[in-house]
Each structure stands twice: as C-alpha cells, then as structure tokens.
Scaffold this motif. Structure first.
Motif, PDB file in Angstrom:
ATOM      1  N   TYR A 267      83.141  42.504  96.596  1.00 17.33           N
ATOM      2  CA  TYR A 267      84.078  42.497  97.721  1.00 17.33           C
ATOM      3  C   TYR A 267      85.473  42.201  97.193  1.00 17.33           C
ATOM      4  O   TYR A 267      85.640  41.500  96.195  1.00 17.33           O
TER       5      TYR A 267
ATOM      6  N   ALA B 105      80.754  36.273 101.301  1.00 17.70           N
ATOM      7  CA  ALA B 105      82.089  36.872 101.301  1.00 17.70           C
ATOM      8  C   ALA B 105      82.989  36.167 102.313  1.00 17.70           C
ATOM      9  O   ALA B 105      84.162  35.901 102.037  1.00 17.70           O
TER      10      ALA B 105
ATOM     11  N   VAL C 139      88.856  41.643 103.992  1.00 20.85           N
ATOM     12  CA  VAL C 139      87.738  41.732 103.054  1.00 20.85           C
ATOM     13  C   VAL C 139      87.263  43.175 103.033  1.00 20.85           C
ATOM     14  O   VAL C 139      86.945  43.753 104.074  1.00 20.85           O
TER      15      VAL C 139
ATOM     16  N   ASP D  55      84.916  46.367 100.938  1.00 23.10           N
ATOM     17  CA  ASP D  55      83.743  46.621 100.099  1.00 23.10           C
ATOM     18  C   ASP D  55      84.151  47.395  98.842  1.00 23.10           C
ATOM     19  O   ASP D  55      85.336  47.642  98.612  1.00 23.10           O
TER      20      ASP D  55
END
Length: 81
Positions: free
Chosen positions: A11, A36, A65, A67
């Motif tokens: 992440y 995360a 955040v 991916d």
C-alpha cells in the motif's frame, strides 16, 4: 511438503491537502486493510507531533491509501487535536 507463501500486498500512503501532495514512492507491505489503516493513523500521529506541527493547519490534510495499481482504497483525514 513445500508451502508457498503469497507476498503481502503493498500500500502507498500519499499525504496531501488542497494544494500540496507528498506521494509515497516506496509503499509499505501490510497484511490487510486493517493494518494499512493503522499505518495511516500512525503516519498522521507522527506528522502532527513533529517540531513544525503547531504551525500547520491540519484540517485540509489527508492520507490517501492506494493499492499496488495506485488505485485509491480509502482516505484518512487529519483530525485537529
């Protein structure tokens, strides 16, 4: 028997407000979304406790955040103390 362990998802924690952006180029491997989220909150706590933190209006700041594909997963706002 050989066990294959899948790599942890990575992440990225981009810090931004309405005019500035600090992209996370390295990212961090996390077990799941919960980890995360904890990492995002830890990043916020660290930023807000730094030596320059009292000079910054944190209300507009957030951590986005993302991916591994850089898709937005969730956002965590900086909450005033």
């Amino acid at each position: 028997m050989l066990r294959v362990i899948a790599p942890l998802p990575r992440y990225f924690f981009d810090v931004m407000d309405s005019t500035q952006s600090v992209p996370d180029e390295a990212g961090l491997d996390c077990r799941d979304l919960g980890e995360a989220c904890r990492q995002a909150h830890a990043l916020i706590a660290e930023a807000m406790s730094g030596p320059e933190s009292t000079r910054i209006d944190w209300c507009a700041w957030r951590v986005e955040v993302r991916d591994e594909a850089r898709g937005l997963v969730f956002t965590v706002p900086f909450l005033p103390r």
